[in-house]
Scaffold this active site. Structure first.
Site, PDB file in Angstrom:
ATOM      1  N   ASP A  39       0.828  -1.212   0.000  1.00 56.14           N
ATOM      2  CA  ASP A  39       0.000   0.000   0.000  1.00 56.14           C
ATOM      3  C   ASP A  39       0.861   1.260   0.000  1.00 56.14           C
ATOM      4  O   ASP A  39       1.928   1.287   0.629  1.00 56.14           O
ATOM      5  CB  ASP A  39      -0.910   0.029   1.224  1.00 56.14           C
ATOM      6  CG  ASP A  39      -2.019  -1.006   1.146  1.00 56.14           C
ATOM      7  OD1 ASP A  39      -2.236  -1.559   0.055  1.00 56.14           O
ATOM      8  OD2 ASP A  39      -2.663  -1.256   2.190  1.00 56.14           O
ATOM      9  N   TYR A  67       5.175  -8.483   9.155  1.00 57.70           N
ATOM     10  CA  TYR A  67       4.764  -7.084   9.250  1.00 57.70           C
ATOM     11  C   TYR A  67       4.788  -6.612  10.703  1.00 57.70           C
ATOM     12  O   TYR A  67       4.564  -7.401  11.630  1.00 57.70           O
ATOM     13  CB  TYR A  67       3.335  -6.902   8.721  1.00 57.70           C
ATOM     14  CG  TYR A  67       3.143  -7.252   7.270  1.00 57.70           C
ATOM     15  CD1 TYR A  67       3.292  -6.286   6.269  1.00 57.70           C
ATOM     16  CD2 TYR A  67       2.798  -8.545   6.885  1.00 57.70           C
ATOM     17  CE1 TYR A  67       3.110  -6.602   4.932  1.00 57.70           C
ATOM     18  CE2 TYR A  67       2.610  -8.872   5.545  1.00 57.70           C
ATOM     19  CZ  TYR A  67       2.767  -7.901   4.583  1.00 57.70           C
ATOM     20  OH  TYR A  67       2.582  -8.222   3.260  1.00 57.70           O
ATOM     21  N   ASP A  81      -8.247   1.128   7.318  1.00 59.79           N
ATOM     22  CA  ASP A  81      -7.113   1.814   7.948  1.00 59.79           C
ATOM     23  C   ASP A  81      -7.525   3.259   8.213  1.00 59.79           C
ATOM     24  O   ASP A  81      -8.648   3.672   7.869  1.00 59.79           O
ATOM     25  CB  ASP A  81      -5.845   1.724   7.102  1.00 59.79           C
ATOM     26  CG  ASP A  81      -5.990   2.382   5.727  1.00 59.79           C
ATOM     27  OD1 ASP A  81      -6.876   3.243   5.556  1.00 59.79           O
ATOM     28  OD2 ASP A  81      -5.215   2.033   4.817  1.00 59.79           O
ATOM     29  N   ARG A 172      -4.632  -5.075   7.055  1.00 56.47           N
ATOM     30  CA  ARG A 172      -5.757  -4.170   7.343  1.00 56.47           C
ATOM     31  C   ARG A 172      -6.992  -4.964   7.754  1.00 56.47           C
ATOM     32  O   ARG A 172      -7.708  -4.613   8.688  1.00 56.47           O
ATOM     33  CB  ARG A 172      -6.089  -3.331   6.107  1.00 56.47           C
ATOM     34  CG  ARG A 172      -5.121  -2.220   5.811  1.00 56.47           C
ATOM     35  CD  ARG A 172      -5.530  -1.446   4.579  1.00 56.47           C
ATOM     36  NE  ARG A 172      -5.320  -2.196   3.343  1.00 56.47           N
ATOM     37  CZ  ARG A 172      -6.208  -2.319   2.377  1.00 56.47           C
ATOM     38  NH1 ARG A 172      -7.397  -1.763   2.494  1.00 56.47           N
ATOM     39  NH2 ARG A 172      -5.920  -2.987   1.276  1.00 56.47           N
TER      40      ARG A 172
END
Length: 299
Positions: A39, A67, A81, A172
């Protein structure tokens, strides 16, 4: 032309395609591909393949990812988000201990519904394009695996978590699903991809650093040889008399190898020690057959 991989640190505001476009200018070559989108607001590891290494883009996409994400409780948005439109805000009635227990309960195999704001296609249309038109379509759940999930920091209403997961996992959506299970909603506040397969964030370089290396004629320092991805495989060496067959990507007989390595997958080298690709031994034919070759087009 460069052949190999570069561990790029994607900075905030860049799309994965932006990174590839800028690298084409830095490397002065067109044959470049990335290994999976990240993203624009996310940062971190984005392995990029150059030259003949573009043949392994799909293999790198399949590797597990890690992550570091920050999730905020008590809010839901249309993008899952904090960049999106706020859909709801709720009171947080769960304790830090209770939230931690739920978060860690997401470890393992599960079904995840891809978010509308994603690059997945439905009937030829990218989901985020439909979402921007105010449309929502039904998405089928997809199997994903969260191998590890660890809470690094907690400061209600926010938690910082480390997640190691399979390909196709949307962090997300993981944050959103955690909020749904807690009953107060949640959205992702920030995201760092800290690892993609063998590539770690501490070894990555920004586009600015790569441009500096290129200006100094030292860009090869950042290029990882493609054979590094296959270090766990045994190696085999073709004899000098087999050089032409090796160069042409032909199958090789047992007599054309310096030693017998009868494995389903192996790294194949020339008599000069040059890596040519991945071969597999076929018991029925007694031949070594090419699986994936990394021969330069200039050869």
């Amino acid at each position: 032309m460069y052949h190999g991989m570069i561990n790029v640190y994607k900075e905030k505001g860049f799309t994965s395609h932006d990174v590839v476009a800028k690298l084409r200018g830095i490397c002065k070559q067109k044959k470049i591909g990335h290994t999976g989108t990240l993203d624009p607001d996310a940062v971190g590891v984005l392995p990029v393949c150059l030259g003949t290494a573009t043949k392994v883009c799909d293999m790198l996409t399949d590797r597990d990812k890690e992550y570091i994400a920050r999730l905020r409780l008590g809010i839901t948005t249309d993008t899952q988000d904090l960049t999106g439109k706020v859909l709801s805000q709720g009171e947080i009635r769960v304790s830090a201990e209770g939230a931690a227990q739920v978060i860690c309960g997401f470890r393992g195999e599960q079904q995840q519904i891809p978010p509308m704001y994603s690059a997945l296609k439905v009937n030829g249309k990218k989901l985020y394009e439909l979402a921007r038109q105010g449309k929502e379509v039904e998405r089928s759940p997809r199997p994903v695996t969260v191998h590890e999930i660890e809470i690094l920091e907690e400061d209600i209403p926010e938690f910082t978590i480390r997640v190691r997961c399979s390909k196709g996992t949307y962090i997300r959506t993981l944050c959103h699903d955690i909020g749904q299970r807690l009953g107060c909603g949640a959205a992702m506040a920030s995201l760092i991809r800290s690892r993609a397969g063998e590539f770690a964030v501490e070894d990555s370089r920004t586009l600015g650093q790569l441009q500096e290396l290129a200006d100094q004629g030292r860009l090869m320092e950042a290029v990882v040889p493609v054979e590094r991805l296959f270090e766990e495989l045994p190696s085999a060496t073709a004899k000098e008399s087999a050089q032409k067959a090796l160069q042409n990507g032909n199958r090789l007989a047992e007599s054309q190898l310096a030693e017998q390595v009868r494995e389903s997958r192996m790294r194949m080298y020339s008599h000069e020690g040059r890596f040519y690709g991945i071969y597999g031994y076929e018991e029925a034919s007694k031949l070594y057959c090419p699986v994936k070759l990394f021969i330069s087009e200039q050869e």
